[in-house]
Design a protein around this motif. Structure first.
Motif, PDB file in Angstrom:
ATOM      1  N   PHE A  91       0.854  -1.183   0.000  1.00 47.77           N
ATOM      2  CA  PHE A  91       0.000   0.000   0.000  1.00 47.77           C
ATOM      3  C   PHE A  91       0.894   1.239   0.000  1.00 47.77           C
ATOM      4  CE2 PHE A  91      -2.704  -3.218   1.960  1.00 47.77           C
ATOM      5  CZ  PHE A  91      -3.915  -3.010   1.315  1.00 47.77           C
ATOM      6  N   THR A  92       0.667   2.126  -0.950  1.00 45.06           N
ATOM      7  CA  THR A  92       1.374   3.399  -0.992  1.00 45.06           C
ATOM      8  C   THR A  92       0.487   4.457  -0.361  1.00 45.06           C
ATOM      9  OG1 THR A  92       2.491   2.738  -3.032  1.00 45.06           O
ATOM     10  CG2 THR A  92       2.500   5.079  -2.487  1.00 45.06           C
ATOM     11  N   THR A  99       6.052   9.972   0.296  1.00 52.13           N
ATOM     12  CA  THR A  99       5.367   8.685   0.167  1.00 52.13           C
ATOM     13  C   THR A  99       5.710   7.765   1.344  1.00 52.13           C
ATOM     14  OG1 THR A  99       5.399   8.838  -2.243  1.00 52.13           O
ATOM     15  CG2 THR A  99       5.087   6.658  -1.289  1.00 52.13           C
ATOM     16  N   ASN A 100       4.676   7.192   1.932  1.00 52.30           N
ATOM     17  CA  ASN A 100       4.840   6.192   2.985  1.00 52.30           C
ATOM     18  C   ASN A 100       4.425   4.825   2.443  1.00 52.30           C
ATOM     19  OD1 ASN A 100       5.658   8.136   4.873  1.00 52.30           O
ATOM     20  ND2 ASN A 100       3.525   8.623   5.375  1.00 52.30           N
ATOM     21  N   GLU A 101       4.882   3.769   3.104  1.00 50.33           N
ATOM     22  CA  GLU A 101       4.601   2.411   2.624  1.00 50.33           C
ATOM     23  C   GLU A 101       4.128   1.506   3.756  1.00 50.33           C
ATOM     24  OE1 GLU A 101       8.080   0.821   0.779  1.00 50.33           O
ATOM     25  OE2 GLU A 101       7.742   1.875  -1.117  1.00 50.33           O
ATOM     26  N   LEU A 102       3.120   0.718   3.443  1.00 52.67           N
ATOM     27  CA  LEU A 102       2.663  -0.355   4.321  1.00 52.67           C
ATOM     28  C   LEU A 102       2.704  -1.636   3.507  1.00 52.67           C
ATOM     29  CD1 LEU A 102       1.336  -1.497   6.923  1.00 52.67           C
ATOM     30  CD2 LEU A 102      -0.887  -0.975   5.867  1.00 52.67           C
ATOM     31  N   GLN A 152      10.274   9.761  11.888  1.00 51.92           N
ATOM     32  CA  GLN A 152      10.302   8.595  11.005  1.00 51.92           C
ATOM     33  C   GLN A 152      10.102   7.337  11.831  1.00 51.92           C
ATOM     34  OE1 GLN A 152      13.612   8.144   8.222  1.00 51.92           O
ATOM     35  NE2 GLN A 152      13.561   5.914   8.524  1.00 51.92           N
ATOM     36  N   VAL A 153       9.244   6.457  11.354  1.00 51.01           N
ATOM     37  CA  VAL A 153       8.987   5.203  12.053  1.00 51.01           C
ATOM     38  C   VAL A 153       9.179   4.032  11.102  1.00 51.01           C
ATOM     39  CG1 VAL A 153       6.488   5.263  11.589  1.00 51.01           C
ATOM     40  CG2 VAL A 153       7.362   3.902  13.501  1.00 51.01           C
ATOM     41  N   ASP A 154       9.865   3.027  11.579  1.00 50.52           N
ATOM     42  CA  ASP A 154       9.938   1.733  10.911  1.00 50.52           C
ATOM     43  C   ASP A 154       9.379   0.727  11.897  1.00 50.52           C
ATOM     44  OD1 ASP A 154      11.320   2.468   8.456  1.00 50.52           O
ATOM     45  OD2 ASP A 154      13.021   2.904   9.762  1.00 50.52           O
ATOM     46  N   ALA A 155       8.309   0.064  11.527  1.00 47.86           N
ATOM     47  CA  ALA A 155       7.633  -0.842  12.460  1.00 47.86           C
ATOM     48  C   ALA A 155       7.285  -2.150  11.768  1.00 47.86           C
ATOM     49  CB  ALA A 155       6.366  -0.191  13.003  1.00 47.86           C
ATOM     50  N   ARG A 169       4.588  -4.433   7.714  1.00 52.63           N
ATOM     51  CA  ARG A 169       5.740  -3.538   7.855  1.00 52.63           C
ATOM     52  C   ARG A 169       5.319  -2.128   7.438  1.00 52.63           C
ATOM     53  NH1 ARG A 169      10.600  -6.832   4.795  1.00 52.63           N
ATOM     54  NH2 ARG A 169      10.456  -8.802   5.969  1.00 52.63           N
ATOM     55  N   LEU A 170       5.609  -1.176   8.292  1.00 46.25           N
ATOM     56  CA  LEU A 170       5.301   0.224   8.006  1.00 46.25           C
ATOM     57  C   LEU A 170       6.584   1.033   7.981  1.00 46.25           C
ATOM     58  CD1 LEU A 170       3.231   2.600   7.701  1.00 46.25           C
ATOM     59  CD2 LEU A 170       3.375   2.828  10.204  1.00 46.25           C
ATOM     60  N   HIS A 171       6.771   1.798   6.899  1.00 45.53           N
ATOM     61  CA  HIS A 171       7.850   2.789   6.819  1.00 45.53           C
ATOM     62  C   HIS A 171       7.185   4.121   6.499  1.00 45.53           C
ATOM     63  CE1 HIS A 171      11.639   4.753   5.916  1.00 45.53           C
ATOM     64  NE2 HIS A 171      11.073   5.217   4.811  1.00 45.53           N
TER      65      HIS A 171
END
Length: 201
Positions: A91-92, A99-102, A152-155, A169-171
């Motif tokens: 998912f964009t 742009t974030n990504e899931l 910024q989160v990386d999860a 995964r979320l960035h």
């Protein structure tokens, strides 16, 4: 002079009958216990085999993208695009600063090993902080790191339930600091939805 060994006394017919009855009762009791054990074992096996819904194991979904809507909230931004991946979906999200990504992965192949591999060092990766989620599936964990002052989160959340492995995964970046609790709650909610929508049987 050494005393002779005592001579065993001969038992009468009444003593033999008593011993026979005791032996018969013992055999019947043991048989009953064995039969009861098989009954309880069958009930336990059936309960374990059916799982909580009685629908059998999970089956591979045709399209992971339709299992959830990908909406991570206002801070992450609305979904602007999505693309089906092998065993997953990207998912964009149109975020505040870009742009974030899931990424969502769902598989029924070798689920236990996948979970163990991902969870082997989930709390020891560079900058990541992780903890176990006790009430999600059979086993689950959440790990994240915050960079740039929390902007910024990386999860990642990984979950194993029966033969199903789920990984999210979320960035994402933002003008505001991310809340780890909020990210965890949203990924947990997605995991619950996936478990509800993956086909079974």
């Amino acid at each position: 002079m050494t005393a002779p060994f005592p001579v065993p006394q001969r038992r009468g017919p009444r003593a033999g009958l008593t011993l026979g009855i005791i032996g018969l009762v013992a055999v019947l009791c043991c048989s009953g216990a064995v039969a009861a054990g098989y009954v309880f074992r069958d009930r336990l096996t059936a309960r374990v085999g059916q799982g909580d819904s009685g629908q059998g194991d999970y089956r591979r979904p045709d399209d992971v993208c339709v299992l959830i809507n990908g909406n991570m909230g206002e801070q992450a931004g609305p979904v602007s695009d999505w693309k089906q991946l092998d065993n997953g979906c990207l998912f964009t999200l149109a975020g505040e600063t870009g742009t974030n990504e899931l990424r969502v992965y769902v598989t029924v192949n070798d689920a236990v090993n996948r979970f163990n591999e991902e969870g082997a060092d989930f709390g020891n990766r560079d900058g990541f902080v992780g903890d176990v989620i006790a009430d999600l599936g059979d086993a689950a964990f959440f790990t994240r790191r915050l960079l740039d002052g929390g902007g910024q989160v990386d999860a990642k959340l990984a979950c194993l339930t029966r033969n199903l492995y789920i990984e999210l995964r979320l960035h994402a970046t933002s003008k505001r600091a991310w809340s780890s609790d909020d990210v965890r709650a949203r990924l947990t909610a997605f995991t619950h939805l996936i478990m509800q929508h993956v086909p079974r049987g």
